[in-house]
Design a protein around this motif. Structure first.
Motif, PDB file in Angstrom:
ATOM      1  N   LEU A 257       0.070 -13.024  16.775  1.00 20.17           N
ATOM      2  CA  LEU A 257       1.298 -13.502  16.070  1.00 20.17           C
ATOM      3  C   LEU A 257       2.003 -12.485  15.290  1.00 20.17           C
ATOM      4  O   LEU A 257       1.381 -11.693  14.557  1.00 20.17           O
ATOM      5  N   LEU A 258       3.427 -12.302  15.499  1.00 23.76           N
ATOM      6  CA  LEU A 258       3.944 -10.958  14.867  1.00 23.76           C
ATOM      7  C   LEU A 258       5.206 -11.926  13.910  1.00 23.76           C
ATOM      8  O   LEU A 258       5.781 -12.767  14.312  1.00 23.76           O
ATOM      9  N   PRO A 259       5.426 -11.189  12.822  1.00 22.68           N
ATOM     10  CA  PRO A 259       6.660 -11.587  12.253  1.00 22.68           C
ATOM     11  C   PRO A 259       7.934 -11.148  12.817  1.00 22.68           C
ATOM     12  O   PRO A 259       7.897 -10.012  13.738  1.00 22.68           O
ATOM     13  N   TRP A 260       8.918 -11.694  12.749  1.00 23.38           N
ATOM     14  CA  TRP A 260      10.165 -11.529  13.430  1.00 23.38           C
ATOM     15  C   TRP A 260      11.375 -12.120  12.544  1.00 23.38           C
ATOM     16  O   TRP A 260      11.190 -13.210  12.187  1.00 23.38           O
ATOM     17  N   PRO A 261      12.284 -11.472  12.513  1.00 22.14           N
ATOM     18  CA  PRO A 261      12.771  -9.943  12.990  1.00 22.14           C
ATOM     19  C   PRO A 261      12.418  -9.080  11.693  1.00 22.14           C
ATOM     20  O   PRO A 261      12.164  -9.652  10.552  1.00 22.14           O
ATOM     21  N   ASP A 262      12.620  -7.929  11.886  1.00 21.88           N
ATOM     22  CA  ASP A 262      12.831  -6.917  10.847  1.00 21.88           C
ATOM     23  C   ASP A 262      14.274  -6.864  10.364  1.00 21.88           C
ATOM     24  O   ASP A 262      15.084  -6.116  10.989  1.00 21.88           O
ATOM     25  N   LEU A 263      14.501  -7.617   9.426  1.00 20.04           N
ATOM     26  CA  LEU A 263      15.901  -7.732   9.045  1.00 20.04           C
ATOM     27  C   LEU A 263      16.841  -6.597   8.690  1.00 20.04           C
ATOM     28  O   LEU A 263      15.981  -5.933   8.037  1.00 20.04           O
ATOM     29  N   PRO A 264      18.053  -6.574   8.915  1.00 20.64           N
ATOM     30  CA  PRO A 264      19.000  -5.422   8.391  1.00 20.64           C
ATOM     31  C   PRO A 264      18.831  -5.482   6.742  1.00 20.64           C
ATOM     32  O   PRO A 264      18.615  -6.384   6.414  1.00 20.64           O
ATOM     33  N   SER A 265      18.821  -4.296   6.402  1.00 23.08           N
ATOM     34  CA  SER A 265      18.542  -3.972   4.645  1.00 23.08           C
ATOM     35  C   SER A 265      19.762  -4.925   4.049  1.00 23.08           C
ATOM     36  O   SER A 265      19.621  -5.446   3.006  1.00 23.08           O
ATOM     37  N   ALA A 266      21.136  -5.002   4.656  1.00 21.24           N
ATOM     38  CA  ALA A 266      21.998  -5.666   3.914  1.00 21.24           C
ATOM     39  C   ALA A 266      21.917  -7.141   3.806  1.00 21.24           C
ATOM     40  O   ALA A 266      22.455  -8.084   3.185  1.00 21.24           O
ATOM     41  N   VAL A 267      20.785  -7.745   4.602  1.00 23.10           N
ATOM     42  CA  VAL A 267      20.638  -9.061   4.804  1.00 23.10           C
ATOM     43  C   VAL A 267      19.421  -9.483   4.036  1.00 23.10           C
ATOM     44  O   VAL A 267      19.422 -10.549   3.498  1.00 23.10           O
ATOM     45  N   ALA A 268      18.310  -8.867   4.139  1.00 25.23           N
ATOM     46  CA  ALA A 268      17.237  -9.017   3.765  1.00 25.23           C
ATOM     47  C   ALA A 268      17.085  -9.570   2.281  1.00 25.23           C
ATOM     48  O   ALA A 268      16.111 -10.672   2.032  1.00 25.23           O
ATOM     49  N   ALA A 269      17.746  -8.926   1.342  1.00 26.78           N
ATOM     50  CA  ALA A 269      17.734  -9.453  -0.099  1.00 26.78           C
ATOM     51  C   ALA A 269      17.864 -10.816  -0.477  1.00 26.78           C
ATOM     52  O   ALA A 269      17.457 -11.481  -1.093  1.00 26.78           O
ATOM     53  N   GLY A 270      19.075 -11.101   0.342  1.00 25.60           N
ATOM     54  CA  GLY A 270      19.744 -12.592   0.020  1.00 25.60           C
ATOM     55  C   GLY A 270      19.834 -13.519   1.147  1.00 25.60           C
ATOM     56  O   GLY A 270      20.659 -14.652   1.314  1.00 25.60           O
ATOM     57  N   CYS A 271      18.693 -13.297   2.112  1.00 21.37           N
ATOM     58  CA  CYS A 271      18.757 -14.309   3.262  1.00 21.37           C
ATOM     59  C   CYS A 271      18.302 -15.512   3.036  1.00 21.37           C
ATOM     60  O   CYS A 271      17.304 -15.937   2.115  1.00 21.37           O
ATOM     61  N   PRO A 272      18.729 -16.627   3.866  1.00 25.38           N
ATOM     62  CA  PRO A 272      18.041 -18.035   3.578  1.00 25.38           C
ATOM     63  C   PRO A 272      16.536 -17.977   3.933  1.00 25.38           C
ATOM     64  O   PRO A 272      16.169 -17.197   4.682  1.00 25.38           O
ATOM     65  N   ASN A 273      15.944 -19.052   3.292  1.00 29.12           N
ATOM     66  CA  ASN A 273      14.576 -18.966   3.458  1.00 29.12           C
ATOM     67  C   ASN A 273      14.081 -18.863   4.852  1.00 29.12           C
ATOM     68  O   ASN A 273      12.918 -18.568   5.023  1.00 29.12           O
ATOM     69  N   HIS A 274      14.712 -19.858   5.799  1.00 26.96           N
ATOM     70  CA  HIS A 274      14.242 -20.112   6.833  1.00 26.96           C
ATOM     71  C   HIS A 274      14.031 -18.609   7.838  1.00 26.96           C
ATOM     72  O   HIS A 274      13.455 -18.510   8.922  1.00 26.96           O
ATOM     73  N   TYR A 275      14.906 -17.436   7.345  1.00 27.80           N
ATOM     74  CA  TYR A 275      14.859 -16.306   7.940  1.00 27.80           C
ATOM     75  C   TYR A 275      13.663 -15.634   7.690  1.00 27.80           C
ATOM     76  O   TYR A 275      12.985 -14.877   8.590  1.00 27.80           O
ATOM     77  N   ARG A 276      13.017 -15.840   6.742  1.00 30.29           N
ATOM     78  CA  ARG A 276      11.893 -15.285   6.152  1.00 30.29           C
ATOM     79  C   ARG A 276      10.494 -15.749   6.722  1.00 30.29           C
ATOM     80  O   ARG A 276       9.290 -15.137   6.612  1.00 30.29           O
ATOM     81  N   HIS A 277      10.741 -17.070   7.199  1.00 31.33           N
ATOM     82  CA  HIS A 277       9.205 -17.637   7.319  1.00 31.33           C
ATOM     83  C   HIS A 277       9.219 -17.841   8.862  1.00 31.33           C
ATOM     84  O   HIS A 277       8.914 -18.746   9.527  1.00 31.33           O
ATOM     85  N   THR A 278       9.848 -16.956   9.911  1.00 28.35           N
ATOM     86  CA  THR A 278       9.801 -16.925  11.207  1.00 28.35           C
ATOM     87  C   THR A 278       8.766 -16.128  11.855  1.00 28.35           C
ATOM     88  O   THR A 278       8.474 -14.799  11.191  1.00 28.35           O
TER      89      THR A 278
END
Length: 285
Positions: A257-278
């Motif tokens: 199992l791998l985390p996905w994706p490595d989010l852009p820095s402009a997105v990572a701080a304020g992204c929706p929760n479902h981005y963080r748990h994929t």
């Protein structure tokens, strides 16, 4: 661009002298806002996440309104088709494929030009580079043997060989710099000629069904609830609340199992929760 994307895609945008503008996607990975509210841009990227077809209707509507060129990102979808039987990447004016994500190749991508009006904009094919090493050749040679022992067992064997490597640390420089020289490897020709799309589709679909059974028996939540008949999955994507616990469920069957994706820095701080748990069980050998 969708904000749910790997940061290294931004290096290609930077190389083209363009600026990224993001739209958000919902838990089902389709755009969460009507495309009529997207700002003006010269191009719009529609991503076929994990090999599953993205609905192109919002992007076509955006193109009619703004004149933007729609680009299909079929990097995860080399052999997948939509419900009408069309190969993903053949509907919009342009599409990109990442061959190395579906085949045992040292590198390699493809630009598909589906609209002849775009042809004058193409540069000449970049010359091929010298041989790229023995590792891709060994992978290609091992593939027929691994195919004979079954999809899950073969995947398990190579997952164990890779298990010493931990996840890569976030690399913000990858948003600005292309990771390798432009030249494709001369060794691409033989593996491409020997590829068996039907066998690879069968292997990947068998792995997806195995993972789905395992996930549901463990009370886990897949992103896609079923596997359409003509979809060839890049991997098995799911939502995770406890990554280590979920990884253990799959590692017991030899799957990684791998985390996905490595989010852009402009997105990572304020992204929706479902981005963080994929997370993703990767199917590439």
């Amino acid at each position: 661009l969708p904000s749910f994307i790997c940061r290294d895609l931004l290096a290609s945008v930077a190389a083209a002298g363009a600026q990224p503008v993001f739209y958000e996607v919902g838990p089902d990975l389709s755009p969460s806002q009507d495309s009529s509210r997207w700002p003006q841009a010269n191009a719009a990227l529609a991503v076929h996440y994990f090999g599953f077809p993205q609905d192109l209707a919002p992007f076509d509507a955006y193109a009619r309104r703004t004149g933007a060129v729609v680009i299909e990102d079929a990097a995860h979808a080399l052999f997948s088709r939509d419900a009408a039987g069309r190969l993903l990447g053949t509907s919009a004016k342009l599409a990109i494929l990442s061959l190395r994500k579906s085949l045992p190749l040292p590198n390699g991508a493809a630009l598909l030009v589906n609209d002849v009006s775009m042809l004058p904009k193409l540069a000449a094919q970049i010359p091929f580079a010298d041989p790229c090493g023995v590792r891709p050749a060994l992978k290609a040679a091992a593939r027929p043997l691994l195919s004979s022992i079954g999809a899950r067992a073969a995947h398990s064997s190579l997952s164990l060989l890779r298990s010493w490597r931990g996840p890569a640390a976030p690399d913000t420089a990858s948003e600005r710099l292309l990771p390798a020289p432009d030249e494709p490897c001369v060794e691409l020709a033989c593996p491409l000629a020997c590829a068996d799309p039907g066998l690879e589709a069968k292997r990947r679909r068998a792995l997806w069904n195995w993972c789905d059974k395992l996930a549901r028996n463990s009370g886990l939540e897949p992103i896609f609830k079923s596997l359409p008949a003509q979809t060839v999955p890049y991997g098995y994507a799911l939502r995770v609340s406890d990554f280590q616990k979920t990884a253990a469920v799959f590692s017991a069957s030899g799957l990684r199992l791998l985390p996905w994706p490595d989010l852009p820095s402009a997105v990572a701080a304020g992204c929706p929760n479902h981005y963080r748990h994929t997370a993703l069980v990767h199917f590439l050998w």
